[in-house]
Motif scaffolding. Structure first.
Motif, PDB file in Angstrom:
ATOM      1  N   UNK A  62       0.721  -1.173   0.034  1.00  0.00           N
ATOM      2  CA  UNK A  62      -0.013   0.128  -0.220  1.00  0.00           C
ATOM      3  C   UNK A  62       0.983   1.439   0.117  1.00  0.00           C
ATOM      4  N   UNK A  63       2.099   1.327  -0.046  1.00  0.00           N
ATOM      5  CA  UNK A  63       2.922   2.478  -0.070  1.00  0.00           C
ATOM      6  C   UNK A  63       2.678   3.150  -1.458  1.00  0.00           C
ATOM      7  N   UNK A  64       2.776   4.589  -1.139  1.00  0.00           N
ATOM      8  CA  UNK A  64       2.136   5.339  -2.033  1.00  0.00           C
ATOM      9  C   UNK A  64       3.533   6.154  -2.533  1.00  0.00           C
ATOM     10  N   UNK A  65       3.731   6.525  -4.088  1.00  0.00           N
ATOM     11  CA  UNK A  65       4.747   7.314  -4.654  1.00  0.00           C
ATOM     12  C   UNK A  65       3.845   8.397  -5.341  1.00  0.00           C
ATOM     13  N   UNK A  66       4.464   9.513  -5.700  1.00  0.00           N
ATOM     14  CA  UNK A  66       4.045  10.614  -6.372  1.00  0.00           C
ATOM     15  C   UNK A  66       4.868  11.144  -7.422  1.00  0.00           C
ATOM     16  N   UNK A  67       4.398  11.376  -8.531  1.00  0.00           N
ATOM     17  CA  UNK A  67       4.900  11.735  -9.797  1.00  0.00           C
ATOM     18  C   UNK A  67       4.359  13.169 -10.148  1.00  0.00           C
ATOM     19  N   UNK A  68       4.907  14.199 -10.397  1.00  0.00           N
ATOM     20  CA  UNK A  68       4.655  15.283 -11.198  1.00  0.00           C
ATOM     21  C   UNK A  68       3.896  14.827 -12.479  1.00  0.00           C
ATOM     22  N   UNK A  69       2.417  15.378 -12.930  1.00  0.00           N
ATOM     23  CA  UNK A  69       1.995  15.153 -14.228  1.00  0.00           C
ATOM     24  C   UNK A  69       2.818  15.671 -15.096  1.00  0.00           C
ATOM     25  N   UNK A  70       3.136  16.901 -15.123  1.00  0.00           N
ATOM     26  CA  UNK A  70       3.900  17.667 -16.201  1.00  0.00           C
ATOM     27  C   UNK A  70       5.249  16.981 -16.365  1.00  0.00           C
ATOM     28  N   UNK A  71       6.079  16.601 -15.386  1.00  0.00           N
ATOM     29  CA  UNK A  71       7.152  15.796 -15.661  1.00  0.00           C
ATOM     30  C   UNK A  71       7.252  14.727 -16.242  1.00  0.00           C
ATOM     31  N   UNK A  72       5.964  13.872 -16.258  1.00  0.00           N
ATOM     32  CA  UNK A  72       5.799  12.550 -17.103  1.00  0.00           C
ATOM     33  C   UNK A  72       5.170  12.844 -18.373  1.00  0.00           C
ATOM     34  N   UNK A  73       4.947  14.067 -18.752  1.00  0.00           N
ATOM     35  CA  UNK A  73       4.381  14.189 -20.197  1.00  0.00           C
ATOM     36  C   UNK A  73       2.765  14.697 -20.173  1.00  0.00           C
ATOM     37  N   UNK A  74       2.022  14.748 -18.964  1.00  0.00           N
ATOM     38  CA  UNK A  74       0.828  14.604 -18.979  1.00  0.00           C
ATOM     39  C   UNK A  74       0.344  16.391 -19.150  1.00  0.00           C
ATOM     40  N   UNK A  75      -0.251  16.917 -20.038  1.00  0.00           N
ATOM     41  CA  UNK A  75      -0.498  18.413 -20.064  1.00  0.00           C
ATOM     42  C   UNK A  75      -1.350  18.613 -18.575  1.00  0.00           C
ATOM     43  N   UNK A  76      -1.304  19.729 -18.025  1.00  0.00           N
ATOM     44  CA  UNK A  76      -2.128  20.072 -16.760  1.00  0.00           C
ATOM     45  C   UNK A  76      -2.602  21.478 -17.302  1.00  0.00           C
ATOM     46  N   UNK A  77      -3.911  21.565 -16.908  1.00  0.00           N
ATOM     47  CA  UNK A  77      -4.477  22.720 -17.579  1.00  0.00           C
ATOM     48  C   UNK A  77      -4.506  23.992 -16.222  1.00  0.00           C
TER      49      UNK A  77
END
Length: 77
Positions: A62-77
């Motif tokens: 259940x451990x959670x990691x988090x990744x910036x959406x913009x860093x992985x290539x997903x456009x952020x509005x």
């Protein structure tokens, strides 16, 4: 805010391209899953701005990691 299945695959592909098989840093299992839910981290309280991140969870412990959406290539509005 939620990730579409295509966006979840984009996050997973990004992680696979940056490491061998993503492993949990706690239990070392290799069964990480990209969650549909996006978390918004506040970055400036005065401007009410936030950083959207993808949540990646170990299906074993259940451990959670988090990744910036913009860093992985997903456009952020």
């Amino acid at each position: 805010m939620s990730l579409t299945p295509d966006e979840q695959r984009t996050v997973a592909e990004h992680l696979r391209s940056r490491s061998q098989s993503p492993q949990c840093p706690v239990c070392e299992a290799s069964n990480m899953v990209v969650m549909e839910e996006v978390t918004l981290h506040p970055i400036d309280q005065e401007e009410d701005s936030s950083l959207p991140v993808a949540n990646v969870m170990c299906k074993y412990c259940g451990y959670m990691l988090q990744f910036s959406l913009s860093a992985v290539g997903i456009p952020v509005d």
